[in-house]
Design a protein around this motif. Structure first.
Motif, PDB file in Angstrom:
ATOM      1  N   UNK A  65       0.792  -1.263   0.001  1.00  0.00           N
ATOM      2  CA  UNK A  65       0.080  -0.121   0.081  1.00  0.00           C
ATOM      3  C   UNK A  65       0.919   1.431  -0.186  1.00  0.00           C
ATOM      4  N   UNK A  66       1.993   1.190   0.952  1.00  0.00           N
ATOM      5  CA  UNK A  66       2.816   2.538   0.774  1.00  0.00           C
ATOM      6  C   UNK A  66       3.647   2.587  -0.687  1.00  0.00           C
ATOM      7  N   UNK A  67       3.922   1.630  -0.954  1.00  0.00           N
ATOM      8  CA  UNK A  67       4.689   1.576  -2.474  1.00  0.00           C
ATOM      9  C   UNK A  67       3.907   2.381  -3.145  1.00  0.00           C
ATOM     10  N   UNK A  68       2.434   1.840  -3.300  1.00  0.00           N
ATOM     11  CA  UNK A  68       1.641   2.324  -4.264  1.00  0.00           C
ATOM     12  C   UNK A  68       1.131   3.763  -4.073  1.00  0.00           C
ATOM     13  N   UNK A  69       0.753   3.970  -2.700  1.00  0.00           N
ATOM     14  CA  UNK A  69       0.284   5.289  -2.618  1.00  0.00           C
ATOM     15  C   UNK A  69       1.234   6.369  -2.780  1.00  0.00           C
ATOM     16  N   UNK A  70       2.693   6.203  -2.730  1.00  0.00           N
ATOM     17  CA  UNK A  70       3.707   7.372  -3.118  1.00  0.00           C
ATOM     18  C   UNK A  70       3.507   7.377  -4.868  1.00  0.00           C
ATOM     19  N   UNK A  71       3.264   6.372  -5.236  1.00  0.00           N
ATOM     20  CA  UNK A  71       3.452   6.433  -6.581  1.00  0.00           C
ATOM     21  C   UNK A  71       2.089   7.128  -7.455  1.00  0.00           C
ATOM     22  N   UNK A  73       0.131   9.131  -6.044  1.00  0.00           N
ATOM     23  CA  UNK A  73      -0.006  10.468  -5.764  1.00  0.00           C
ATOM     24  C   UNK A  73       0.518  11.353  -7.074  1.00  0.00           C
ATOM     25  N   UNK A  74       1.441  10.765  -7.664  1.00  0.00           N
ATOM     26  CA  UNK A  74       1.968  11.484  -8.961  1.00  0.00           C
ATOM     27  C   UNK A  74       1.209  11.464 -10.110  1.00  0.00           C
ATOM     28  N   UNK A  75       0.079  10.631 -10.064  1.00  0.00           N
ATOM     29  CA  UNK A  75      -0.788  10.374 -11.214  1.00  0.00           C
ATOM     30  C   UNK A  75      -2.199  10.861 -11.172  1.00  0.00           C
ATOM     31  N   UNK A  76      -2.582  11.280  -9.739  1.00  0.00           N
ATOM     32  CA  UNK A  76      -3.940  12.032  -9.051  1.00  0.00           C
ATOM     33  C   UNK A  76      -3.981  13.633  -9.903  1.00  0.00           C
ATOM     34  N   UNK A  77      -5.128  13.787 -10.271  1.00  0.00           N
ATOM     35  CA  UNK A  77      -5.420  15.225 -10.658  1.00  0.00           C
ATOM     36  C   UNK A  77      -5.325  15.983  -9.694  1.00  0.00           C
ATOM     37  N   UNK A  78      -5.095  17.349 -10.160  1.00  0.00           N
ATOM     38  CA  UNK A  78      -5.101  18.506  -9.007  1.00  0.00           C
ATOM     39  C   UNK A  78      -4.080  18.284  -8.003  1.00  0.00           C
ATOM     40  N   UNK A  81      -2.748  14.133  -2.980  1.00  0.00           N
ATOM     41  CA  UNK A  81      -2.149  13.008  -2.517  1.00  0.00           C
ATOM     42  C   UNK A  81      -2.726  11.783  -1.900  1.00  0.00           C
ATOM     43  N   UNK A  82      -2.150  10.502  -1.742  1.00  0.00           N
ATOM     44  CA  UNK A  82      -3.092   9.672  -1.014  1.00  0.00           C
ATOM     45  C   UNK A  82      -2.296   9.201   0.010  1.00  0.00           C
ATOM     46  N   UNK A  83      -2.921   9.154   1.286  1.00  0.00           N
ATOM     47  CA  UNK A  83      -2.240   8.673   2.634  1.00  0.00           C
ATOM     48  C   UNK A  83      -2.892   7.537   3.210  1.00  0.00           C
ATOM     49  N   UNK A  84      -1.818   6.704   3.671  1.00  0.00           N
ATOM     50  CA  UNK A  84      -2.127   5.279   3.991  1.00  0.00           C
ATOM     51  C   UNK A  84      -2.355   5.507   5.625  1.00  0.00           C
ATOM     52  N   UNK A 290      -3.282   2.236 -11.825  1.00  0.00           N
ATOM     53  CA  UNK A 290      -2.646   1.253 -13.053  1.00  0.00           C
ATOM     54  C   UNK A 290      -1.261   1.905 -13.573  1.00  0.00           C
ATOM     55  N   UNK A 291      -1.389   3.124 -13.665  1.00  0.00           N
ATOM     56  CA  UNK A 291      -0.008   3.915 -13.971  1.00  0.00           C
ATOM     57  C   UNK A 291       0.870   3.767 -12.974  1.00  0.00           C
ATOM     58  N   UNK A 292       0.742   3.528 -11.779  1.00  0.00           N
ATOM     59  CA  UNK A 292       1.595   3.433 -10.711  1.00  0.00           C
ATOM     60  C   UNK A 292       2.155   2.066 -10.783  1.00  0.00           C
ATOM     61  N   UNK A 293       1.063   1.216 -10.832  1.00  0.00           N
ATOM     62  CA  UNK A 293       1.452  -0.301 -11.256  1.00  0.00           C
ATOM     63  C   UNK A 293       2.425  -0.649 -11.888  1.00  0.00           C
ATOM     64  N   UNK A 294       2.578   0.144 -13.427  1.00  0.00           N
ATOM     65  CA  UNK A 294       3.392   0.156 -14.361  1.00  0.00           C
ATOM     66  C   UNK A 294       4.929   0.581 -14.136  1.00  0.00           C
ATOM     67  N   UNK A 295       4.834   1.448 -13.282  1.00  0.00           N
ATOM     68  CA  UNK A 295       6.150   2.407 -13.212  1.00  0.00           C
ATOM     69  C   UNK A 295       7.236   1.079 -12.831  1.00  0.00           C
ATOM     70  N   UNK A 296       8.414   1.269 -13.521  1.00  0.00           N
ATOM     71  CA  UNK A 296       9.502   0.559 -13.347  1.00  0.00           C
ATOM     72  C   UNK A 296      10.051   0.515 -11.761  1.00  0.00           C
ATOM     73  N   UNK A 297      10.024   1.461 -11.124  1.00  0.00           N
ATOM     74  CA  UNK A 297      10.390   1.821  -9.832  1.00  0.00           C
ATOM     75  C   UNK A 297       9.527   1.112  -8.672  1.00  0.00           C
ATOM     76  N   UNK A 298       8.174   0.986  -9.198  1.00  0.00           N
ATOM     77  CA  UNK A 298       7.288   0.269  -8.458  1.00  0.00           C
ATOM     78  C   UNK A 298       7.500  -1.260  -8.447  1.00  0.00           C
ATOM     79  N   UNK A 299       7.725  -1.624  -9.748  1.00  0.00           N
ATOM     80  CA  UNK A 299       7.892  -3.217 -10.016  1.00  0.00           C
ATOM     81  C   UNK A 299       9.018  -3.373  -9.196  1.00  0.00           C
ATOM     82  N   UNK A 300      10.197  -2.567  -9.412  1.00  0.00           N
ATOM     83  CA  UNK A 300      11.618  -2.953  -8.671  1.00  0.00           C
ATOM     84  C   UNK A 300      11.350  -2.974  -7.046  1.00  0.00           C
TER      85      UNK A 300
END
Length: 339
Positions: A65-71, A73-78, A81-84, A290-300
């Protein structure tokens, strides 16, 4: 004659312009063909989004959840952020109940797992069931493995199976608790292989693995990421994968199905929103995850904790939840966990 032709041409041009000016424009959110809603825009989010993790900090679900929340946040409009927010207790039902009761406005969502939505509702103690939420996205589908100490006499699944068949109820194995996915997976293997083993429940997968390393039990059934550190340290090894799929770091561990036993109990992890959350909001959340899930950093980062992304959209994820709910219910009845 030329003057007459010119006059007629001018009249037709003026008529065409008049018709064009009098034509009513298509209303906002509607195409000229009359399709409704395809162009609708909403202003969301306008404040931070809370994602509830129904488990304590430090676990596998919390880490994902924390890995994804950080990522995300970069893809949300306006620029929101997303907070766990960790809300453990009640075998994950306390946190998911809060999601269930939340206003369906997209500002309170939850990170669910199989135990929270496909197992606990069977006991009838939660106010929700498996289809009481709006599925957003599945991010993981984690197999489970039976592990033993590296100094155990069984080097292969076949050697272990031969032993437990000859010694019913003697082999002890630990899990994260009675009725959890690991317990159900092992009971399914017991039924499929016609064997009897002795279950020792612990308060979490970590204590179960610790007990195995310390020699207090002979085996443990855990999610792959929960065994990774001790496998990497050479203290334990996996004999069989009781899930439905393999991941790269466990590619040499045989599936139970490859050995002729129909056992496929995975642990899904995904995002749910309250029921009746507007489709436009679900779409925005889905796309950001979905965009966050596809980030190389998230996959790593996922790879470092021993898991791999396993994407499914809202409809497929809901089907996964429902299928898991039905399958686990059947196993729970057969092994006596349900009356």
């Amino acid at each position: 004659m030329k003057k007459l032709v010119s006059l007629v041409t001018a009249i037709f041009m003026l008529a065409a312009v008049g018709c064009s000016q009098n034509a009513a424009p298509a209303p906002a959110g509607q195409t000229a063909a009359g399709d409704q809603g395809s162009q609708t825009k909403i202003d969301y989010p306008t404040k931070p989004i809370e994602i509830i993790v129904p488990y304590a900090p430090g676990g596998g679900t919390d880490a994902a959840a924390r890995i994804l929340a950080n990522a995300v946040s970069k893809h949300l409009p306006n620029g929101q952020s997303m907070v766990v927010s960790n809300k453990p207790g009640g075998a994950a039902t306390i946190g998911m109940t809060e999601v269930f009761k939340a206003k369906p406005d997209g500002y309170t969502i939850g990170m669910t797992t199989t135990g929270a939505t496909s197992i606990q509702p069977h006991y009838g103690k939660s106010p929700y069931t498996h289809d009481s939420f709006q599925a957003v996205i599945r991010v993981l589908s984690v197999p489970q493995v039976l592990v033993v100490r590296t100094d155990a006499p069984w080097k292969t699944f076949e050697e272990w199976l031969e032993y437990v068949k000859a010694n019913p109820d003697k082999f002890t194995y630990g899990t994260a608790g009675a009725g959890h996915t690991a317990h159900i997976a092992m009971e399914a293997l017991n039924m499929a292989a016609g064997i009897k083993t002795k279950h020792v429940p612990f308060d979490g997968a970590g204590p179960a693995v610790t007990a195995l390393v310390g020699g207090h039990v002979e085996g443990a059934v855990v999610q792959v990421q929960e065994a990774k550190a001790q496998i990497d340290a050479g203290k334990i090894r996996a004999l069989v994968n009781v899930g439905s799929n393999k991941i790269e770091s466990y590619k040499d561990v045989p599936l139970a199905t490859e050995k002729g036993y129909d056992v496929q109990v995975d642990v899904y992890t995904g995002v749910l929103a309250p029921k009746d959350t507007p489709p436009e909001i679900v779409s925005i959340l889905h796309d950001a995850f979905k965009k966050a899930l596809e980030e190389p950093e998230v996959i790593e980062q996922f790879k470092k904790i021993g898991v791999e992304p396993a994407y499914a959209g809202p409809e497929e994820f809901q089907k996964d939840i429902t299928d898991s709910f039905n399958r686990n219910g059947e196993i729970m009845k057969k092994v006596g966990l349900l009356q």
